[in-house]
Scaffold this motif. Structure first.
Motif, PDB file in Angstrom:
ATOM      1  N   PHE A  85       0.836  -1.201   0.000  1.00 54.42           N
ATOM      2  CA  PHE A  85       0.000   0.000   0.000  1.00 54.42           C
ATOM      3  C   PHE A  85       0.870   1.249   0.000  1.00 54.42           C
ATOM      4  O   PHE A  85       0.568   2.232  -0.692  1.00 54.42           O
ATOM      5  CB  PHE A  85      -0.919  -0.012   1.233  1.00 54.42           C
ATOM      6  N   SER A  86       1.959   1.218   0.755  1.00 57.85           N
ATOM      7  CA  SER A  86       2.864   2.372   0.824  1.00 57.85           C
ATOM      8  C   SER A  86       3.500   2.660  -0.532  1.00 57.85           C
ATOM      9  O   SER A  86       3.792   3.820  -0.861  1.00 57.85           O
ATOM     10  CB  SER A  86       3.947   2.139   1.878  1.00 57.85           C
ATOM     11  N   THR A  87       3.712   1.612  -1.323  1.00 61.79           N
ATOM     12  CA  THR A  87       4.274   1.793  -2.667  1.00 61.79           C
ATOM     13  C   THR A  87       3.282   2.521  -3.555  1.00 61.79           C
ATOM     14  O   THR A  87       3.649   3.402  -4.346  1.00 61.79           O
ATOM     15  CB  THR A  87       4.647   0.438  -3.292  1.00 61.79           C
ATOM     16  N   TRP A  88       2.013   2.160  -3.444  1.00 58.86           N
ATOM     17  CA  TRP A  88       0.982   2.861  -4.213  1.00 58.86           C
ATOM     18  C   TRP A  88       0.995   4.360  -3.891  1.00 58.86           C
ATOM     19  O   TRP A  88       0.890   5.195  -4.792  1.00 58.86           O
ATOM     20  CB  TRP A  88      -0.412   2.314  -3.888  1.00 58.86           C
ATOM     21  N   ILE A  89       1.130   4.687  -2.614  1.00 59.30           N
ATOM     22  CA  ILE A  89       1.146   6.104  -2.208  1.00 59.30           C
ATOM     23  C   ILE A  89       2.369   6.803  -2.796  1.00 59.30           C
ATOM     24  O   ILE A  89       2.266   7.916  -3.333  1.00 59.30           O
ATOM     25  CB  ILE A  89       1.142   6.220  -0.673  1.00 59.30           C
ATOM     26  N   ASP A  90       3.523   6.153  -2.713  1.00 65.95           N
ATOM     27  CA  ASP A  90       4.762   6.751  -3.209  1.00 65.95           C
ATOM     28  C   ASP A  90       4.720   6.999  -4.711  1.00 65.95           C
ATOM     29  O   ASP A  90       5.399   7.907  -5.213  1.00 65.95           O
ATOM     30  CB  ASP A  90       5.960   5.849  -2.878  1.00 65.95           C
ATOM     31  N   GLN A  91       3.931   6.216  -5.428  1.00 64.85           N
ATOM     32  CA  GLN A  91       3.903   6.365  -6.889  1.00 64.85           C
ATOM     33  C   GLN A  91       3.159   7.611  -7.347  1.00 64.85           C
ATOM     34  O   GLN A  91       3.349   8.069  -8.474  1.00 64.85           O
ATOM     35  CB  GLN A  91       3.266   5.123  -7.524  1.00 64.85           C
ATOM     36  N   SER A  93       1.082  10.143  -9.060  1.00 63.39           N
ATOM     37  CA  SER A  93       0.314  10.177 -10.308  1.00 63.39           C
ATOM     38  C   SER A  93       0.635   9.001 -11.235  1.00 63.39           C
ATOM     39  O   SER A  93      -0.078   8.766 -12.211  1.00 63.39           O
ATOM     40  CB  SER A  93       0.578  11.494 -11.052  1.00 63.39           C
ATOM     41  N   ASP A  94       1.693   8.240 -10.938  1.00 61.07           N
ATOM     42  CA  ASP A  94       2.029   7.069 -11.760  1.00 61.07           C
ATOM     43  C   ASP A  94       1.207   5.838 -11.378  1.00 61.07           C
ATOM     44  O   ASP A  94       1.267   4.807 -12.059  1.00 61.07           O
ATOM     45  CB  ASP A  94       3.527   6.740 -11.610  1.00 61.07           C
ATOM     46  N   PHE A  95       0.447   5.934 -10.320  1.00 60.33           N
ATOM     47  CA  PHE A  95      -0.357   4.803  -9.869  1.00 60.33           C
ATOM     48  C   PHE A  95      -1.476   4.505 -10.867  1.00 60.33           C
ATOM     49  O   PHE A  95      -2.094   5.417 -11.412  1.00 60.33           O
ATOM     50  CB  PHE A  95      -0.955   5.122  -8.493  1.00 60.33           C
ATOM     51  N   GLU A  96      -1.757   3.211 -11.096  1.00 63.75           N
ATOM     52  CA  GLU A  96      -2.811   2.799 -12.031  1.00 63.75           C
ATOM     53  C   GLU A  96      -3.639   1.676 -11.426  1.00 63.75           C
ATOM     54  O   GLU A  96      -3.148   0.887 -10.604  1.00 63.75           O
ATOM     55  CB  GLU A  96      -2.208   2.325 -13.361  1.00 63.75           C
ATOM     56  N   VAL A  97      -4.892   1.573 -11.869  1.00 64.65           N
ATOM     57  CA  VAL A  97      -5.807   0.557 -11.354  1.00 64.65           C
ATOM     58  C   VAL A  97      -5.284  -0.856 -11.613  1.00 64.65           C
ATOM     59  O   VAL A  97      -5.549  -1.786 -10.830  1.00 64.65           O
ATOM     60  CB  VAL A  97      -7.215   0.738 -11.960  1.00 64.65           C
ATOM     61  N   SER A  98      -4.530  -1.033 -12.683  1.00 68.05           N
ATOM     62  CA  SER A  98      -4.006  -2.362 -13.008  1.00 68.05           C
ATOM     63  C   SER A  98      -3.126  -2.901 -11.892  1.00 68.05           C
ATOM     64  O   SER A  98      -3.044  -4.114 -11.667  1.00 68.05           O
ATOM     65  CB  SER A  98      -3.216  -2.323 -14.320  1.00 68.05           C
ATOM     66  N   GLN A 140     -11.415   4.677 -13.048  1.00 67.03           N
ATOM     67  CA  GLN A 140     -11.217   3.743 -11.943  1.00 67.03           C
ATOM     68  C   GLN A 140      -9.957   4.113 -11.161  1.00 67.03           C
ATOM     69  O   GLN A 140      -9.946   4.102  -9.930  1.00 67.03           O
ATOM     70  CB  GLN A 140     -11.110   2.315 -12.472  1.00 67.03           C
ATOM     71  N   THR A 141      -8.890   4.457 -11.898  1.00 63.51           N
ATOM     72  CA  THR A 141      -7.642   4.862 -11.254  1.00 63.51           C
ATOM     73  C   THR A 141      -7.861   6.089 -10.380  1.00 63.51           C
ATOM     74  O   THR A 141      -7.377   6.154  -9.239  1.00 63.51           O
ATOM     75  CB  THR A 141      -6.562   5.168 -12.308  1.00 63.51           C
ATOM     76  N   LYS A 142      -8.607   7.068 -10.906  1.00 63.28           N
ATOM     77  CA  LYS A 142      -8.880   8.303 -10.152  1.00 63.28           C
ATOM     78  C   LYS A 142      -9.654   7.984  -8.876  1.00 63.28           C
ATOM     79  O   LYS A 142      -9.316   8.477  -7.789  1.00 63.28           O
ATOM     80  CB  LYS A 142      -9.674   9.276 -11.015  1.00 63.28           C
TER      81      LYS A 142
END
Length: 860
Positions: A85-91, A93-98, A140-142
């Motif tokens: 989960f912390s990796t998702w936060i660190d990413q 705007s590069d985070f994606e639903v995939s 979905q990503t948003k």
């Protein structure tokens, strides 16, 4: 923010974000992501305890089989760094639903075999529902990014006594339930009802060293968790409680598992099943060896809140051991099928509680036969009638039935608790005092007039096993009656005075002081002022003195019970300890309802408990911490958070100012009072102006406010004119404008001074809090926690005396004017009306009508 504020903020944001998605569905997304964050954070915390460096954690991947196996054996699952989960936060705007889909898929692959039953499919609802968060991957990503940002602030460490995660999780479930309509009953039992059942169950099993508890329709698992929490207060080792849960609906079943796991319960103590309680019972066995591993389930406590009057298929169930002894519930109503299932799974010394609709108490047919068997076999112990409209999604009357597998007695305690609740919006809610009273009554098995009664089996048999509560407990208030003699001739009936027997018992000679006593059944007041005579009576004064004496040591006792032990005391147990201290002091004092006192305690306890949690978690220095005061404001159509000054994490600025900055605060309050006076005076002048006057430039276009600059300008001209021609009439427009100008000028100076002084005092208070000594912190906490509680309790005797005087004055007033007085008044009014009619003049037809009216009045 404390946990209540944080939970409320997350709910408000989540509710806005869900847009058109139903609350019942959206809960699965946000709660699912909270659970994933919990597992992710837990893995990182575990890695740190095993001396993993930041580089080691970043290197976590499925390719390192040895590390994967090590973590799986300890946690039951593995999450690679890229899926944390912390990796998702660190990413950002590069985070994606995939990435979410990949993470959930990987989680399912990497569950340890021993924990398959606990974790397998736990994210299925979330995984399959992601597409509902938007019709494109970008949407979905948003949506998911917003959720991730929202819940990232929830602490996941689950420190004992400060379980923020658990509190927020249940808070969100309850709020989603409140917004989910009829579907809410599928997954949530209101917290207050859970607490009530928990207290009853916990008292029964409190002497056991190891306890197994089971919810056969577990929903979100909150009922099961509350019972475990209540039991744990009586046990030294929480690890000796084992939780069994069964739930039919898959998405709700997943909530059960998540909720249990996140409360820090050992995985080996969680046994859950997604199945049909009525059809398949509990086939708990190893799929590889079902015959030899079959384990019939018998437990210390069973609870359930099943779907009410649900249809079921009783065909071929007559040989099922759960129902064979008592009979089959009708196919249109499965209420007794759920009850018999729960009863079957009790150990010989076990106890169960089930929530059902009121109809199970009196419906006939198959249900009547089952009810008879339960009573004849002495299984039914207690019936609790709850207030209506207390459950989400239904307003029907509900009950709690408490049953035992083996009992020594055959009577049944019937409690009518339907009148004790607080109204909250469209719903009713059990208060802390209501819960306490019900639990005490049930545990003590006591008879309380118009509330509860121990009913012998012979009476139930005589009533053909009809258990309808009003047959046994009449909780209705007596209807007001009017004494015929007193209504005609005056006087106060002794029978109505006798209804105040509790007061006359407490004050034996008071009645003779207030009323005549000549042996007749009717009396009259001896004093003009009943209230004054009552308060001055020696027995009433003695009563107040006795109360003061009983609580003379209460504040010193609370200092020891709260202040001196604040960092080590057990918060849930401490309220019970204080309540017992209050009850002990009230025991010799009649009239005062101890449950009213308990409600006062609970109202004060809630903020005290929050402070204690912070102090125990963060240390004593938390009392000296001052945080930025963040408020939400609108700017350019958007809501933004800005800082407006400071606030004490525990100690409120106003409390510190009253204690340490009295002079500055008094000076500021004086100016604020003067400002209020000026504002009121200006409004009064404005209201006195005519519409023509308000059309002048001195008043704004809306006509509701003076224009300061215009008033000052005109007042200057008017004063110059006054020097030439003399003063104006005080009521004239000119005089009012001159006066308004003076007040507006004073108002401007005051506002500037108040702003400056308030800002100076604010910063001075901040500095004071940060520099408080230990003794000063203790003094302020006593003023915040203890003094308000003690002060409100001290009002209890006066409230009883006020209640007595109100009732006495109402009784005197009731019969003060007799029927004869009213009749004479009516006769006189009719006579006066006849005289007035004779003076009237009208056309031919009206005069005929008036003549007939005079005739009717004359007959009366």
């Amino acid at each position: 923010m404390n946990k209540q504020q944080l939970a409320a903020k997350i709910w408000e944001s989540a509710n806005q974000m869900r847009s058109k998605i139903e609350a019942n569905e959206y809960k699965d997304y946000i709660l699912g992501f909270i659970f994933y964050k919990y597992l992710s954070d837990k893995l990182e915390q575990f890695a740190k305890t095993q001396d993993f460096s930041k580089e080691d954690i970043r290197a976590l991947s499925e390719n390192d089989a040895e590390t994967v196996d090590f973590i799986k054996r300890n946690l039951g699952y593995f999450i690679a760094h890229e899926h944390l989960f912390s990796t998702w936060i660190d990413q950002g705007s590069d985070f994606e639903v995939s990435q979410v889909r990949d993470a959930l898929s990987a989680f399912s692959r990497l569950i340890h075999p021993d924990h398959k039953r606990l974790f397998e499919g736990i994210f299925k609802t979330l995984e399959t529902g992601l597409s509902k968060l938007g019709d494109t991957a970008a949407k979905q990503t948003k949506a998911i990014s917003e959720l991730v940002q929202l819940i990232k602030v929830i602490p996941m460490d689950g420190r004992q006594g400060y379980d923020v995660l658990g509190f927020i999780y249940e808070y969100l479930i309850s709020m989603f339930a409140a917004n989910a309509g009829k579907k809410a009953g599928e997954f949530y039992t209101p917290h207050e009802v859970s607490v009530l059942i928990s207290e009853i169950i916990a008292d029964h099993v409190k002497g056991k060293k190891k306890i197994d508890i089971y919810d056969s329709t577990s929903g979100s698992g909150s009922l099961l968790l509350n019972i475990g929490h209540a039991i744990a207060k009586h046990m030294g080792n929480r690890g000796n409680i084992k939780y069994f849960a069964q739930e039919l609906k898959e998405n709700t079943y997943n909530l059960t598992r998540m909720n249990l796991v996140m409360r820090g319960i050992l995985p080996d103590n969680i046994v859950t099943r997604n199945g049909d309680t009525l059809e398949d019972d509990w086939p708990f066995f190893d799929d590889k060896d079902p015959i030899n591993s079959y384990n019939p389930l018998y437990l210390d406590a069973v609870v359930s809140n099943p779907p009410y009057s649900q249809k079921w298929d009783p065909q071929h169930k007559d040989s099922d051991p759960r129902y064979a002894r008592f009979g089959l519930a009708p196919k249109s109503k499965a209420d007794y099928a759920f009850l018999l299932h729960d009863l079957y799974h009790l150990k010989p010394g076990g106890i169960m509680a089930i929530i059902l609709p009121h109809g199970v108490l009196f419906r006939g047919g198959e249900e009547g036969a089952i009810r008879k068997n339960l009573i004849e076999n002495d299984h039914l112990e207690t019936i609790i009638g709850l207030p209506p409209n207390i459950f989400f999604g239904t307003g029907i009357a509900t009950i709690i039935l408490v049953l035992r597998q083996k009992r020594k007695s055959s009577d049944v305690l019937i409690v009518d608790a339907s009148k004790g609740f607080a109204k909250e919006g469209k719903s009713n809610k059990l208060r802390a005092s209501d819960i306490k009273k019900i639990a005490d009554t049930v545990i003590g098995r006591v008879t309380v007039p118009r509330y509860s009664r121990l009913v012998p089996k012979t009476e139930l048999q005589a009533n053909d096993y009809n258990l309808n509560i009003p047959r046994y407990v009449d909780s209705s208030e007596p209807a007001e009656s009017w004494d015929l003699y007193a209504s005609m001739f005056g006087g106060i009936p002794l029978s109505e005075l006798n209804a105040l027997a509790d007061f006359w018992k407490a004050f034996p000679s008071l009645r003779a002081t207030l009323f005549t006593d000549n042996g007749k059944p009717y009396v009259a007041p001896l004093v003009e002022d009943l209230a004054q005579a009552t308060r001055e009576h020696r027995e009433v004064k003695k009563y107040s003195t006795a109360f003061t004496a009983a609580f003379a040591d209460f504040t010193p006792w609370l200092r020891g019970a709260l202040l001196e032990e604040m960092l080590t005391l057990q918060i849930p147990q401490q309220e019970a300890l204080i309540s017992e201290a209050i009850f002990t002091r009230l025991a010799p004092l009649s009239l005062i309802d101890k449950y009213h006192a308990y409600q006062i305690l609970d109202d004060h306890w809630q903020p005290i408990a929050v402070d204690l949690e912070i102090l125990q978690t963060e240390g004593f220095d938390a009392a000296r911490v001052v945080d930025p005061n963040i408020v939400t404001k609108k700017k350019d159509g958007k809501e933004i958070e800005v800082q407006e000054g400071w606030k004490g994490r525990i100690l409120h600025f106003e409390l510190v100012q009253i204690t340490h900055h009295k002079k500055e605060l008094a000076a500021l309050r004086k100016k604020e009072t003067r400002l209020s006076e000026i504002t009121a005076s200006l409004e009064e002048i404005l209201e006195g102006l005519s519409e023509e006057d308000k059309a002048n430039d001195t008043v704004n276009d809306a006509g509701d406010k003076f224009v300061s600059a215009a008033v000052a300008k005109e007042a200057k001209l008017l004063l110059a004119e006054a020097k030439k021609s003399g003063t104006f009439d005080p009521e004239s427009y000119e005089a009012k404008i001159i006066q308004a100008a003076d007040w507006l000028a004073e108002e401007k100076i005051l506002k500037a001074a108040i702003k400056q002084e308030a800002a100076t005092l604010h910063l001075k208070t901040k500095k004071t809090i940060e520099g408080l000594s230990g003794a000063q912190v203790h003094e302020l906490l006593e003023r915040k926690w203890i003094t308000p509680l003690h002060d409100e309790l001290r009002c209890l005797p006066d409230q009883q005396i006020d209640s007595l005087t109100r009732k006495l004055e109402a009784l005197v007033q009731k019969y003060q004017i007799t029927y004869a007085d009213n009749a004479r008044d009516i006769q006189q009014t009719e006579s006066d009306l006849v005289g007035m009619i004779e003076e009237l003049d009208a056309n031919e037809f009206d005069l005929t009508g008036l003549t007939e009216l005079k005739t009717l009045l004359a007959r009366n």
